[in-house]
Motif scaffolding. Structure first.
Motif, PDB file in Angstrom:
ATOM      1  N   VAL A  51      24.286  54.838  -7.885  1.00 58.23           N
ATOM      2  CA  VAL A  51      24.631  55.567  -9.102  1.00 58.23           C
ATOM      3  C   VAL A  51      23.415  56.340  -9.604  1.00 58.23           C
ATOM      4  N   THR A  52      22.253  55.709  -9.536  1.00 60.89           N
ATOM      5  CA  THR A  52      21.022  56.399  -9.923  1.00 60.89           C
ATOM      6  C   THR A  52      20.773  57.608  -9.027  1.00 60.89           C
ATOM      7  N   TRP A  75      28.825  44.495 -12.609  1.00 61.67           N
ATOM      8  CA  TRP A  75      28.143  45.772 -12.422  1.00 61.67           C
ATOM      9  C   TRP A  75      28.282  46.675 -13.627  1.00 61.67           C
ATOM     10  N   ASP A  76      29.389  46.568 -14.325  1.00 65.13           N
ATOM     11  CA  ASP A  76      29.603  47.387 -15.517  1.00 65.13           C
ATOM     12  C   ASP A  76      28.605  47.019 -16.615  1.00 65.13           C
ATOM     13  N   ARG A 118      15.737  53.825 -12.771  1.00 69.25           N
ATOM     14  CA  ARG A 118      16.566  54.317 -13.871  1.00 69.25           C
ATOM     15  C   ARG A 118      15.712  54.866 -15.014  1.00 69.25           C
ATOM     16  N   ASN A 178      25.020  47.938 -15.601  1.00 70.43           N
ATOM     17  CA  ASN A 178      24.693  49.346 -15.772  1.00 70.43           C
ATOM     18  C   ASN A 178      24.438  49.680 -17.238  1.00 70.43           C
ATOM     19  N   GLU A 227      29.851  54.822 -14.794  1.00 72.44           N
ATOM     20  CA  GLU A 227      28.693  55.710 -14.745  1.00 72.44           C
ATOM     21  C   GLU A 227      28.717  56.600 -13.502  1.00 72.44           C
ATOM     22  N   SER A 255      20.871  51.067 -18.417  1.00 74.85           N
ATOM     23  CA  SER A 255      20.821  52.418 -18.992  1.00 74.85           C
ATOM     24  C   SER A 255      20.201  52.419 -20.385  1.00 74.85           C
ATOM     25  N   HIS A 266      33.534  52.370 -11.135  1.00 77.18           N
ATOM     26  CA  HIS A 266      32.268  52.325 -11.871  1.00 77.18           C
ATOM     27  C   HIS A 266      32.167  53.523 -12.817  1.00 77.18           C
ATOM     28  N   LEU A 310      24.271  50.134  -8.452  1.00 72.94           N
ATOM     29  CA  LEU A 310      23.377  50.867  -9.346  1.00 72.94           C
ATOM     30  C   LEU A 310      22.360  51.764  -8.637  1.00 72.94           C
TER      31      LEU A 310
END
Length: 322
Positions: free
Chosen positions: A132-133, A56-57, A95, A60, A164, A64, A162, A129
């Protein structure tokens, strides 16, 4: 991760991909193609995201950077039109809309972004994600704190550290975006005790401090003149000391945005009058510049070079250079 070297023959430059060679190659290909074939552009973006799997890191980071690079090209809209049931396409489309919205300070179609995130989460429930968005959406739309906390729990429940997610929450709470300094301090106090020293989100405390320092400089007058005193406070001084000792070490951090955090650390050390301690950080960066935090004081590459020169002088003199 970057190799260490004292060589500085090449001039520093902004590298959006940081040390992700695969992503850098895709960015070059997209730039050279110039939109000649939408199908090939989509295939490039799709493949580089698909190969991240459940990292996931890294996912992202690539989403991004690609969102910023392609925000004005129409790639994301074309992709989601072709594959409306693709989680990757929906995540990328949302995103891109967020990247554009943060620049413009408003979202052109809030409902569409939220729907893209909702649908992406249904298709890929483990992926943080979309949530996060939505934290980014909350920043622009100024969602109520209770709603933001619910989104936060969804994001960090899928990936506890995470990076972000923490950055977006910090921005939401900041006084620059309608929050307050007290809210930021409360957030840092709560998370500080739980974050492992080498977690991707571990730099969030220093990130908050740099933002506060730059806010004081921007106010001018007495606040700007005394901004440097911020780094003398006990907890922050200890955090800076630990970061200087650990972060540049090869292998200590593994996250994709490491070089961005090292840029921030180099800036913080110089701002705190510890330029000599920033020298190994600049070595680790090997000329890779990120726009923030340097752009708060002018052209980021030029400011980076000025601070690096201070670090070199400080190393030679054996003391920090304010």
């Amino acid at each position: 991760m970057p190799l260490f070297s004292s060589r500085t023959a090449k001039r520093p430059r902004i590298v959006p991909a940081l040390d992700d060679a695969v992503l850098a190659r895709v960015l070059r290909q997209l730039s050279k193609r110039g939109g000649e074939s939408r199908a090939l552009d989509i295939a490039l973006v799709s493949s580089v995201l698909e190969e991240t799997g459940d990292d996931w890191d890294l996912r992202n980071h690539r989403v991004s950077v690609l969102a910023e690079a392609t925000a004005g090209t129409g790639i994301s809209s074309a992709w989601v039109d072709r594959e409306p049931d693709s989680a990757d396409a929906l995540v990328f489309h949302s995103r891109v809309a967020l990247a554009r919205g943060l620049h413009e300070r408003h979202l052109r179609d809030v409902r569409q972004v939220v729907e893209d995130c909702r649908r992406a989460s249904e298709l890929s429930p483990a992926d943080p994600l979309p949530w996060v968005t939505l934290l980014g959406v909350a920043r622009i739309e100024r969602y109520a704190q209770a709603d933001v906390n619910a989104i936060w729990r969804e994001a960090t429940g899928r990936d506890r550290w995470h990076r972000e997610a923490y950055v977006q929450m910090l921005a939401y709470l900041s006084p620059e975006e309608g929050g307050s300094s007290a809210a930021v301090l409360d957030f840092i106090d709560v998370v500080r005790a739980h974050i492992p020293a080498n977690a991707p989100c571990a730099p969030i405390e220093l990130t908050a401090a740099v933002r506060q320092y730059q806010g004081l400089l921007a106010q001018g007058g007495v606040r700007a003149m005394t901004a440097g005193q911020l780094w003398d406070t006990g907890q922050l001084a200890a955090a800076l000391e630990q970061a200087a000792a650990l972060w540049p070490k090869p292998g200590f951090f593994q996250h994709a945005a490491l070089l961005a955090d090292l840029n921030m650390l180099a800036y913080a050390l110089c701002a705190a009058g510890r330029a000599a301690d920033a020298h190994p950080v600049f070595q680790a960066l090997q000329n890779t510049v990120t726009p923030w935090p340097w752009n708060a004081e002018g052209d980021p590459v030029q400011v980076f070079e000025q601070y690096r020169a201070k670090a070199e002088r400080g190393r030679q003199g054996g003391v920090g250079t304010p």
